[in-house]
Design a protein around this motif. Structure first.
Motif, PDB file in Angstrom:
ATOM      1  N   GLY A 119       0.795  -1.221   0.000  1.00 16.79           N
ATOM      2  CA  GLY A 119       0.000   0.000   0.000  1.00 16.79           C
ATOM      3  C   GLY A 119       0.823   1.264   0.000  1.00 16.79           C
ATOM      4  N   GLY A 120       1.997   1.230  -0.610  1.00 11.18           N
ATOM      5  CA  GLY A 120       2.855   2.402  -0.667  1.00 11.18           C
ATOM      6  C   GLY A 120       3.640   2.663   0.606  1.00 11.18           C
ATOM      7  N   VAL A 121       3.604   1.714   1.543  1.00  9.11           N
ATOM      8  CA  VAL A 121       4.322   1.876   2.818  1.00  9.11           C
ATOM      9  C   VAL A 121       5.393   0.801   2.925  1.00  9.11           C
ATOM     10  N   LEU A 122       6.623   1.225   3.193  1.00  7.46           N
ATOM     11  CA  LEU A 122       7.738   0.313   3.414  1.00  7.46           C
ATOM     12  C   LEU A 122       7.866   0.087   4.917  1.00  7.46           C
ATOM     13  N   THR A 123       7.935  -1.169   5.318  1.00  8.69           N
ATOM     14  CA  THR A 123       8.103  -1.502   6.730  1.00  8.69           C
ATOM     15  C   THR A 123       9.326  -2.382   6.889  1.00  8.69           C
ATOM     16  N   ILE A 124      10.237  -1.952   7.755  1.00  9.18           N
ATOM     17  CA  ILE A 124      11.376  -2.783   8.123  1.00  9.18           C
ATOM     18  C   ILE A 124      11.041  -3.337   9.499  1.00  9.18           C
ATOM     19  N   LYS A 125      11.041  -4.670   9.577  1.00 11.26           N
ATOM     20  CA  LYS A 125      10.558  -5.361  10.771  1.00 11.26           C
ATOM     21  C   LYS A 125      11.710  -5.818  11.648  1.00 11.26           C
ATOM     22  N   GLY A 126      11.433  -5.922  12.918  1.00 15.89           N
ATOM     23  CA  GLY A 126      12.403  -6.368  13.908  1.00 15.89           C
ATOM     24  C   GLY A 126      11.852  -6.072  15.279  1.00 15.89           C
ATOM     25  N   PRO A 127      12.699  -6.068  16.288  1.00 16.85           N
ATOM     26  CA  PRO A 127      12.220  -5.717  17.624  1.00 16.85           C
ATOM     27  C   PRO A 127      11.557  -4.329  17.643  1.00 16.85           C
ATOM     28  N   THR A 128      12.076  -3.412  16.831  1.00 17.06           N
ATOM     29  CA  THR A 128      11.478  -2.084  16.655  1.00 17.06           C
ATOM     30  C   THR A 128      11.175  -1.902  15.177  1.00 17.06           C
ATOM     31  N   TYR A 129       9.895  -1.741  14.834  1.00 20.16           N
ATOM     32  CA  TYR A 129       9.503  -1.555  13.441  1.00 20.16           C
ATOM     33  C   TYR A 129       9.841  -0.146  12.975  1.00 20.16           C
ATOM     34  N   LEU A 130      10.269  -0.046  11.709  1.00 19.28           N
ATOM     35  CA  LEU A 130      10.525   1.237  11.067  1.00 19.28           C
ATOM     36  C   LEU A 130       9.545   1.370   9.914  1.00 19.28           C
ATOM     37  N   THR A 131       8.838   2.489   9.843  1.00 21.46           N
ATOM     38  CA  THR A 131       7.828   2.709   8.811  1.00 21.46           C
ATOM     39  C   THR A 131       8.245   3.893   7.956  1.00 21.46           C
ATOM     40  N   TYR A 132       8.219   3.691   6.634  1.00 18.48           N
ATOM     41  CA  TYR A 132       8.655   4.705   5.679  1.00 18.48           C
ATOM     42  C   TYR A 132       7.572   4.967   4.640  1.00 18.48           C
ATOM     43  N   GLU A 133       7.616   6.154   4.077  1.00 22.12           N
ATOM     44  CA  GLU A 133       6.836   6.508   2.899  1.00 22.12           C
ATOM     45  C   GLU A 133       7.820   6.863   1.795  1.00 22.12           C
ATOM     46  N   PRO A 134       7.424   6.680   0.534  1.00 24.97           N
ATOM     47  CA  PRO A 134       8.301   7.104  -0.553  1.00 24.97           C
ATOM     48  C   PRO A 134       8.557   8.611  -0.468  1.00 24.97           C
ATOM     49  N   GLY A 135       9.770   9.006  -0.727  1.00 27.03           N
ATOM     50  CA  GLY A 135      10.100  10.427  -0.741  1.00 27.03           C
ATOM     51  C   GLY A 135      11.456  10.707  -0.126  1.00 27.03           C
ATOM     52  N   TYR A 136      11.740  11.984  -0.012  1.00 25.20           N
ATOM     53  CA  TYR A 136      13.041  12.424   0.491  1.00 25.20           C
ATOM     54  C   TYR A 136      12.889  13.038   1.873  1.00 25.20           C
ATOM     55  N   ARG A 137      13.936  12.923   2.673  1.00 26.59           N
ATOM     56  CA  ARG A 137      13.938  13.502   4.017  1.00 26.59           C
ATOM     57  C   ARG A 137      13.903  15.031   3.935  1.00 26.59           C
ATOM     58  N   LYS A 138      13.374  15.620   4.966  1.00 23.22           N
ATOM     59  CA  LYS A 138      13.339  17.071   5.060  1.00 23.22           C
ATOM     60  C   LYS A 138      14.727  17.566   5.452  1.00 23.22           C
ATOM     61  N   GLU A 139      15.230  18.510   4.708  1.00 26.33           N
ATOM     62  CA  GLU A 139      16.534  19.104   5.043  1.00 26.33           C
ATOM     63  C   GLU A 139      16.349  20.039   6.227  1.00 26.33           C
ATOM     64  N   LYS A 140      17.422  20.270   6.947  1.00 24.28           N
ATOM     65  CA  LYS A 140      17.363  21.138   8.136  1.00 24.28           C
ATOM     66  C   LYS A 140      16.861  22.513   7.805  1.00 24.28           C
TER      67      LYS A 140
END
Length: 140
Positions: A119-140
């Motif tokens: 569904g357009g969501v990337l999930t990296i699984k483990g003891p702590t899940y990481l959830t991502y959306e497509p796109g670029y990080r916000k610059e400072k």
């Protein structure tokens, strides 16, 4: 009053969003698209700053930028597994909330054991899940 034609504006918006979409899977038969992602969740917490990014490269390696340091690592397993070799990062000093987020993020990446894209969501699984959306990080 001048009216702006809406069709060209809509086309420009769609093309702009398409540039952020991940591309083809890293591994033949994989359902994980390569490309840039932005971290939106870590465990049960949201990451409203959107200041952590990760790119899944065509060779399956990952690289990115935390709040303070850039990083990279190679994957040592095939999706749906997700195991990273040693995480290599720069050593810029990072304190406060940014430092806490970065430490937690790097620890979660190193402990990860699975990956999915639904569904357009990337999930990296483990003891702590990481959830991502497509796109670029916000610059400072």
């Amino acid at each position: 009053m001048t009216r702006i034609p809406m069709i060209p504006v809509a086309i420009a918006a769609v093309l702009g969003l398409a540039a952020c979409e991940p591309t083809t899977p890293a591994t033949p038969g994989s359902t994980i698209p390569t490309g840039p992602y932005v971290l939106v969740g870590i465990g049960s917490d949201t990451v409203p700053q959107r200041n952590v990014g990760m790119t899944i490269n065509p060779d399956g390696s990952v690289s990115g930028q935390g709040p303070c340091n850039s990083y990279n690592a190679t994957q040592t397993s095939e999706p749906p597994g997700f195991t990273l070799g040693p995480l290599v990062s720069t050593r810029v000093g990072c304190s406060g909330r940014a430092g806490q987020l970065e430490q937690r993020y790097f620890a979660a990446l190193q402990a990860a054991n699975g990956i999915s894209f639904e569904g357009g969501v990337l999930t990296i699984k483990g003891p702590t899940y990481l959830t991502y959306e497509p796109g670029y990080r916000k610059e400072k």
